[in-house]
Write a protein that holds these residues in place. Structure first.
Motif, PDB file in Angstrom:
ATOM      1  N   LEU A 119      -5.644  -1.043  11.452  1.00 30.48           N
ATOM      2  CA  LEU A 119      -4.482  -1.483  10.673  1.00 30.48           C
ATOM      3  C   LEU A 119      -4.185  -2.976  10.875  1.00 30.48           C
ATOM      4  O   LEU A 119      -3.315  -3.528  10.223  1.00 30.48           O
ATOM      5  N   GLY A 143      -4.836  -0.386   5.106  1.00 32.56           N
ATOM      6  CA  GLY A 143      -4.376   0.980   5.356  1.00 32.56           C
ATOM      7  C   GLY A 143      -5.463   1.790   6.034  1.00 32.56           C
ATOM      8  O   GLY A 143      -6.498   1.257   6.422  1.00 32.56           O
ATOM      9  N   LEU A 187       0.858  -1.187   0.000  1.00 31.26           N
ATOM     10  CA  LEU A 187       0.000   0.000   0.000  1.00 31.26           C
ATOM     11  C   LEU A 187       0.893   1.236   0.000  1.00 31.26           C
ATOM     12  O   LEU A 187       1.864   1.306   0.746  1.00 31.26           O
ATOM     13  N   LEU A 204       3.043 -11.534   9.397  1.00 28.19           N
ATOM     14  CA  LEU A 204       3.334 -11.412   7.963  1.00 28.19           C
ATOM     15  C   LEU A 204       2.188 -10.716   7.237  1.00 28.19           C
ATOM     16  O   LEU A 204       2.401 -10.016   6.253  1.00 28.19           O
ATOM     17  N   GLU A 205       0.970 -10.896   7.734  1.00 25.94           N
ATOM     18  CA  GLU A 205      -0.180 -10.292   7.053  1.00 25.94           C
ATOM     19  C   GLU A 205      -0.387  -8.814   7.383  1.00 25.94           C
ATOM     20  O   GLU A 205      -1.124  -8.123   6.681  1.00 25.94           O
ATOM     21  N   ILE A 206       0.249  -8.348   8.430  1.00 26.56           N
ATOM     22  CA  ILE A 206       0.079  -6.927   8.788  1.00 26.56           C
ATOM     23  C   ILE A 206       0.601  -6.048   7.646  1.00 26.56           C
ATOM     24  O   ILE A 206       1.664  -6.311   7.099  1.00 26.56           O
ATOM     25  N   GLY A 207      -0.171  -5.028   7.324  1.00 34.45           N
ATOM     26  CA  GLY A 207       0.245  -4.119   6.258  1.00 34.45           C
ATOM     27  C   GLY A 207      -0.672  -4.183   5.056  1.00 34.45           C
ATOM     28  O   GLY A 207      -0.539  -3.418   4.120  1.00 34.45           O
ATOM     29  N   GLN A 208      -1.612  -5.117   5.095  1.00 35.95           N
ATOM     30  CA  GLN A 208      -2.541  -5.213   3.957  1.00 35.95           C
ATOM     31  C   GLN A 208      -3.709  -4.242   4.087  1.00 35.95           C
ATOM     32  O   GLN A 208      -4.413  -3.983   3.133  1.00 35.95           O
ATOM     33  N   MET A 260       7.247  -0.988   4.779  1.00 33.54           N
ATOM     34  CA  MET A 260       6.623  -2.232   4.322  1.00 33.54           C
ATOM     35  C   MET A 260       7.279  -2.798   3.070  1.00 33.54           C
ATOM     36  O   MET A 260       7.453  -4.001   2.958  1.00 33.54           O
TER      37      MET A 260
END
Lengths: 307, 325
Positions: B264, B323, A82, B317-321, A139
């Protein structure tokens, strides 16, 4: 080539930086302040011929210097991250800062991951680019690092990380902090596959980068003079109100405190890595290649049953 | 008689109207020793007004106001939680290499019937204890002790519960010389290695590396007005704005509130605080955290160790998808 084609127009930045010569031709050593001719500097791997100061290197250059025949393939994260997830704005919008930095540095973010051979052995190398927002880890960096680690596992390659970073990228807030556990998971996957992970700490390696993957190498190597630490020197000085000791947070200081395995001159880095990787990955006298994680061959040779 | 809360001593700037009302109530209470009905009536009325004001103010705290609430001196600290929620607490000291670090307290204890390993950063409640606990800023030894205790939990298959309340890891000469960065990195690594349930709760300040060192858990809870950030708003302001007085702006930009972190996907659950913040009714806040931890622990019960670890890693690992567009 003549002097006309060789001449490079000074960039805007240089006018601001007040160097009186274009830095494509001449670079001032940040340590001894000698003016160094670019060809001489390049042939000396960007190490000052006068004082041995190791200048910062762009990521692509580092990859060229390490891989056999300067050849490598880049590895990208499977998906784009993102853009500006927090809609962060300091004196400038983060989204704009990213675009400007991408244009100015010609890279997408602060890391390049390359795959190739080092001394004939397959390796994946993740390299930080300090030119891109101080090599800060957000990220995109985390994702590329994990992609590199996974590629190493997939191809049974060694994994190397060359850090040159001020730490986490504040403009991504908590998501940058989350790159600490995320990159650690990448390292764990490599280690659990029985593959070597070598951390090479270049100037600087501080903050969240030092507090995660950069300090977890099976082998910890640093470049001479590199600043390595958790907290910034200014923060420490302000907190304790004392002057810091000479050489504080420099690679040599850390080695003397027991925090590093080796300090290796850039000229010797590739050879040192080849030697280490061969020792780890070719443990038999014949030099026959053994699959890492398979102790069978070594045990069989010593008359033990394989595991 | 109206609700008899202990009078507050430390009011935050934005709590001025409440301070005034509560002072008035105090005054009336002194007058009412005879039990004058009119005064009792007035006190009840004023108390109602206080509650309304509190509800209004605390429903829309700005990020900077939350920073102040999260750092409030009367806010319950780790030792308050330990006293109320844990039985048979047996503190275990030392990193076995250099020193005992009182900024991080840990040990064996029984939580709602279950043996657990508990680890928490402690800021201290008065000058002497703040100095003893180094204001909740650990040295490498603290993180190494935490790691040792997590390994103890792993050995005996005990769940780990961590309480996070720290401005961050201590920035000092000794801390750097003894490998602050390495100690934090190893602590994170151990959080992500163990095969036992790991629950973390941010009860006050979740300060950067010093917080994540203990908070890479299966379930991460956060109190309603706690904060969790990669850098303090003050530090961020001085770096990005080059002006420390921009801390309020930086606090907003960093999105360090529990509400934003939930969106988030960085934290799993927000634990609601009593009206007017945990510092007004510490016992209630502590009990709410206890209930949330118990529920989280029960949800992980019976899950095989390898699965627990794999899920923990998968979560990070999934954090950040997601916003905050």
């Amino acid at each position: 080539m003549n002097w006309i084609t060789n001449y490079v127009r000074p960039k805007l930045q240089q006018l601001v930086r007040k160097t009186d010569v274009p830095d494509n031709l001449w670079t001032k050593c940040p340590k001894c302040e000698q003016m160094l001719y670019h060809r001489e500097l390049e042939s000396n791997l960007y190490v000052c011929p006068k004082c041995d100061h190791h200048l910062r290197l762009r990521a692509a250059k580092r990859l060229e210097l390490l891989f056999d025949e300067a050849t490598y393939e880049t590895i990208e994260a499977p998906a784009e991250v993102l853009l500006d997830p927090l809609c962060f704005r300091d004196r400038k919008r983060y989204a704009d800062r990213l675009k400007e930095t991408q244009a100015a540095t010609n890279v997408k973010d602060a890391i390049i991951v390359g795959e190739g051979r080092i001394g004939g052995l397959s390796a994946v190398v993740a390299v930080f680019d300090f030119e891109f927002m101080g090599g800060s880890m957000g990220m995109a960096v985390g994702d590329a690092f994990i992609a590199g680690a996974r590629r190493a596992v997939e191809t049974q390659a060694s994994f190397l990380a060359i850090s040159s970073s001020g730490g986490a990228r504040m403009q991504e807030g908590i998501l940058s902090l989350m790159q600490l556990p995320r990159t650690v998971i990448g390292v764990q996957e490599v280690k659990e596959a029985g593959l070597p992970y070598i951390a090479i700490l270049a100037d600087p390696t501080t903050g969240g980068v030092s507090a995660s993957f950069a300090m977890l190498g099976d082998i910890q190597i640093a470049e001479p003079g590199a600043v390595i630490g958790f907290a910034g020197a200014r923060v420490i000085e302000e907190t304790i109100r004392q002057t810091l000791p000479d050489g504080f947070q420099r690679a040599e200081y850390l080695r003397d405190k027991g925090m590093l395995d080796l300090i290796v001159h850039r000229r010797e880095l590739r050879n040192t890595l080849i030697r280490i990787l061969r020792l780890i990955r070719n443990p038999l006298p014949s030099g026959q290649v053994v699959k890492i994680g398979d102790a069978g061959a070594w045990n069989a040779k010593r008359g033990r049953p394989g595991t | 008689m109206a609700d008899v809360r202990a009078p507050m001593r430390n009011f935050l700037d934005f709590e001025k109207p409440i301070a005034e009302l509560e002072a008035k109530i105090e005054e009336l209470r002194h007058l009412s020793s005879s039990g004058d009905l009119n005064i009792i009536d007035e006190v009840t009325k004023l108390q109602g007004k206080v509650d309304r004001e509190l509800r209004q103010i605390y429903a829309k705290l700005s990020a900077w106001q939350k920073v102040q609430v999260a750092r409030h001196p009367d806010r319950p600290h780790f030792t308050d939680y330990a006293k109320a929620l844990l039985e048979d607490m047996t503190p275990l000291a030392g990193d076995r290499g250099f020193a005992e670090d009182a900024a991080i307290i840990g040990g064996l204890a029984r939580f709602r019937g279950n043996s657990v390993v508990v680890i928490g950063t402690e800021k201290g409640a008065d000058t002497a204890s703040r100095v003893r606990h180094n204001f909740g800023m650990a040295h490498p030894e603290g993180y190494r002790k935490a790691r040792r205790l997590m390994e103890l939990a792993e050995r005996f298959r005990l769940p780990i519960v961590t309480f996070v309340d720290t401005p961050g890891a201590y920035p000092g000469i000794g801390a750097e010389e003894r490998g602050q960065a390495e100690a934090i990195a190893r602590s994170i690594e151990t959080c992500l290695s163990v095969h036992v349930p790991l629950l973390s709760v941010v009860i006050g300040e979740g300060g950067s590396g010093g917080a994540i060192a203990l908070a890479a858990g299966n379930t991460v809870l956060m109190l309603e007005h706690a904060i969790y950030s990669v850098i303090s708003p003050e530090g961020c302001a001085s770096i990005l704005w080059r002006r420390a007085d921009q801390a309020q702006v930086a606090a907003e930009a960093l999105r360090l509130t529990a509400q934003d972190l939930k969106k988030l996907g960085v934290i799993d659950r927000i634990v609601p605080e009593p009206l007017g913040g945990a510092h007004r009714e510490p016992e209630k806040a502590v009990a709410a955290v206890g209930d949330a931890l118990e529920a989280a622990l029960n949800a992980l019960r019976g899950i095989e160790g390898g699965v627990l670890r794999a899920r923990r890693r998968e979560k990070f690992l999934e954090i950040g998808q997601k916003g905050l567009a």
